[in-house]
Design a protein around this motif. Sequence first.
Motif, PDB file in Angstrom:
ATOM      1  N   ILE A 119       0.857  -1.182   0.000  1.00  0.00           N
ATOM      2  CA  ILE A 119       0.000   0.000   0.000  1.00  0.00           C
ATOM      3  C   ILE A 119       0.897   1.237   0.000  1.00  0.00           C
ATOM      4  CG2 ILE A 119      -1.763   1.301   1.234  1.00  0.00           C
ATOM      5  CD1 ILE A 119      -2.724  -1.336   2.440  1.00  0.00           C
ATOM      6  N   ALA A 120       0.694   2.105  -0.956  1.00  0.00           N
ATOM      7  CA  ALA A 120       1.534   3.297  -1.079  1.00  0.00           C
ATOM      8  C   ALA A 120       1.175   4.328  -0.011  1.00  0.00           C
ATOM      9  CB  ALA A 120       1.375   3.915  -2.464  1.00  0.00           C
ATOM     10  N   PRO A 121       2.162   5.081   0.481  1.00  0.00           N
ATOM     11  CA  PRO A 121       1.880   6.104   1.497  1.00  0.00           C
ATOM     12  C   PRO A 121       0.740   7.059   1.139  1.00  0.00           C
ATOM     13  CG  PRO A 121       4.228   5.768   1.346  1.00  0.00           C
ATOM     14  CD  PRO A 121       3.609   4.945   0.236  1.00  0.00           C
ATOM     15  N   PRO A 122       0.605   7.501  -0.131  1.00  0.00           N
ATOM     16  CA  PRO A 122      -0.519   8.382  -0.444  1.00  0.00           C
ATOM     17  C   PRO A 122      -1.889   7.742  -0.224  1.00  0.00           C
ATOM     18  CG  PRO A 122       1.170   8.572  -2.133  1.00  0.00           C
ATOM     19  CD  PRO A 122       1.533   7.402  -1.277  1.00  0.00           C
ATOM     20  N   SER A 123      -1.971   6.419  -0.314  1.00  0.00           N
ATOM     21  CA  SER A 123      -3.248   5.752  -0.075  1.00  0.00           C
ATOM     22  C   SER A 123      -3.621   5.813   1.403  1.00  0.00           C
ATOM     23  CB  SER A 123      -3.181   4.298  -0.550  1.00  0.00           C
ATOM     24  OG  SER A 123      -2.916   4.232  -1.940  1.00  0.00           O
ATOM     25  N   TYR A 124      -2.640   5.589   2.258  1.00  0.00           N
ATOM     26  CA  TYR A 124      -2.878   5.772   3.698  1.00  0.00           C
ATOM     27  C   TYR A 124      -3.285   7.219   3.969  1.00  0.00           C
ATOM     28  CZ  TYR A 124      -0.815   1.271   5.064  1.00  0.00           C
ATOM     29  OH  TYR A 124      -0.562  -0.066   5.247  1.00  0.00           O
ATOM     30  N   ALA A 125      -2.577   8.148   3.340  1.00  0.00           N
ATOM     31  CA  ALA A 125      -2.841   9.566   3.579  1.00  0.00           C
ATOM     32  C   ALA A 125      -4.244   9.962   3.136  1.00  0.00           C
ATOM     33  CB  ALA A 125      -1.793  10.421   2.872  1.00  0.00           C
ATOM     34  N   ALA A 126      -4.737   9.349   2.056  1.00  0.00           N
ATOM     35  CA  ALA A 126      -6.079   9.682   1.573  1.00  0.00           C
ATOM     36  C   ALA A 126      -7.138   9.316   2.602  1.00  0.00           C
ATOM     37  CB  ALA A 126      -6.346   8.962   0.253  1.00  0.00           C
ATOM     38  N   VAL A 127      -6.987   8.148   3.208  1.00  0.00           N
ATOM     39  CA  VAL A 127      -7.951   7.726   4.227  1.00  0.00           C
ATOM     40  C   VAL A 127      -7.776   8.559   5.493  1.00  0.00           C
ATOM     41  CG1 VAL A 127      -8.808   5.774   5.582  1.00  0.00           C
ATOM     42  CG2 VAL A 127      -7.971   5.410   3.257  1.00  0.00           C
ATOM     43  N   ARG A 128      -6.536   8.819   5.851  1.00  0.00           N
ATOM     44  CA  ARG A 128      -6.259   9.695   7.004  1.00  0.00           C
ATOM     45  C   ARG A 128      -6.958  11.041   6.843  1.00  0.00           C
ATOM     46  NH1 ARG A 128      -0.695  12.176   6.267  1.00  0.00           N
ATOM     47  NH2 ARG A 128      -1.997  13.512   4.954  1.00  0.00           N
ATOM     48  N   ASP A 129      -6.831  11.638   5.674  1.00  0.00           N
ATOM     49  CA  ASP A 129      -7.413  12.960   5.452  1.00  0.00           C
ATOM     50  C   ASP A 129      -8.945  12.914   5.448  1.00  0.00           C
ATOM     51  OD1 ASP A 129      -4.884  13.981   5.359  1.00  0.00           O
ATOM     52  OD2 ASP A 129      -4.814  14.174   3.172  1.00  0.00           O
ATOM     53  N   ALA A 130      -9.505  11.809   4.981  1.00  0.00           N
ATOM     54  CA  ALA A 130     -10.964  11.671   5.027  1.00  0.00           C
ATOM     55  C   ALA A 130     -11.458  11.668   6.468  1.00  0.00           C
ATOM     56  CB  ALA A 130     -11.394  10.395   4.310  1.00  0.00           C
ATOM     57  N   LEU A 131     -10.688  11.053   7.352  1.00  0.00           N
ATOM     58  CA  LEU A 131     -11.051  11.070   8.771  1.00  0.00           C
ATOM     59  C   LEU A 131     -10.900  12.468   9.352  1.00  0.00           C
ATOM     60  CD1 LEU A 131      -9.438   7.791  10.154  1.00  0.00           C
ATOM     61  CD2 LEU A 131     -11.847   8.217   9.680  1.00  0.00           C
ATOM     62  N   LEU A 132      -9.803  13.123   9.022  1.00  0.00           N
ATOM     63  CA  LEU A 132      -9.545  14.451   9.582  1.00  0.00           C
ATOM     64  C   LEU A 132     -10.578  15.470   9.117  1.00  0.00           C
ATOM     65  CD1 LEU A 132      -5.656  14.616   9.267  1.00  0.00           C
ATOM     66  CD2 LEU A 132      -6.991  14.427  11.379  1.00  0.00           C
TER      67      LEU A 132
END
Length: 207
Positions: A119-132
């Motif tokens: 899983i690429a870091p931007p994919s984690y970041a996309a879900v992180r940002d959806a939560l934020l």
Amino acid sequence: MPEPAPQAAGGAIAGVLLAAGMGRRFGGDKLLHPLPDGQPIAQAAARALVAALAPVGGTCVAVVRPGQTALADVLAEAGCTIIECPEAAHGMGHSLACGVRATAQARGWLVALADMPRIAPPSYAAVRDALLHGDARTIAAPSWQGQRGHPVGFGRHWFEALSRLQGDEGARAVLAAARGAITLCPVDDAGVLQDVDRPEDLADLGR
């Protein structure tokens, strides 16, 4: 063994890396199996999760079975705090509940699987940002070519449901209850669908 995890600071996103599986279909301890770069599978997954949470002050715990000392060491090296779950052998639900309870003050949880190292870091970041950017009821996940993948993010509202999970269904019951309310984050990353169950799965990573 590392000390038990502290509770995540209020307002922070906590990462929960599920690393307590038995790996029976792999025929051995798959999470310590090296990738072509020599990095263990679980460590690669952990580093990507930690990297996504660090910029927003998030914490990361990794849930393991008691006695998995070698695995705990590589996950701690990646930046995770280690949680031993005594009930882990009874199913993923127990492990997830254990990790959520250990970070009980978090704003939300980014739940990842240790056998998904691509899983690429931007994919984690996309879900992180959806939560934020969402509210307490937000559930978010990446999607690739129309298919929902991992990790899955849960807002604060879901604490009680997650903290009581049991058995081997993981968070499926929670996701089913929220059907239609899941925020999908399109990503250009097949890794969000690629887990390692059997040795032959290693050849598919990165395709």
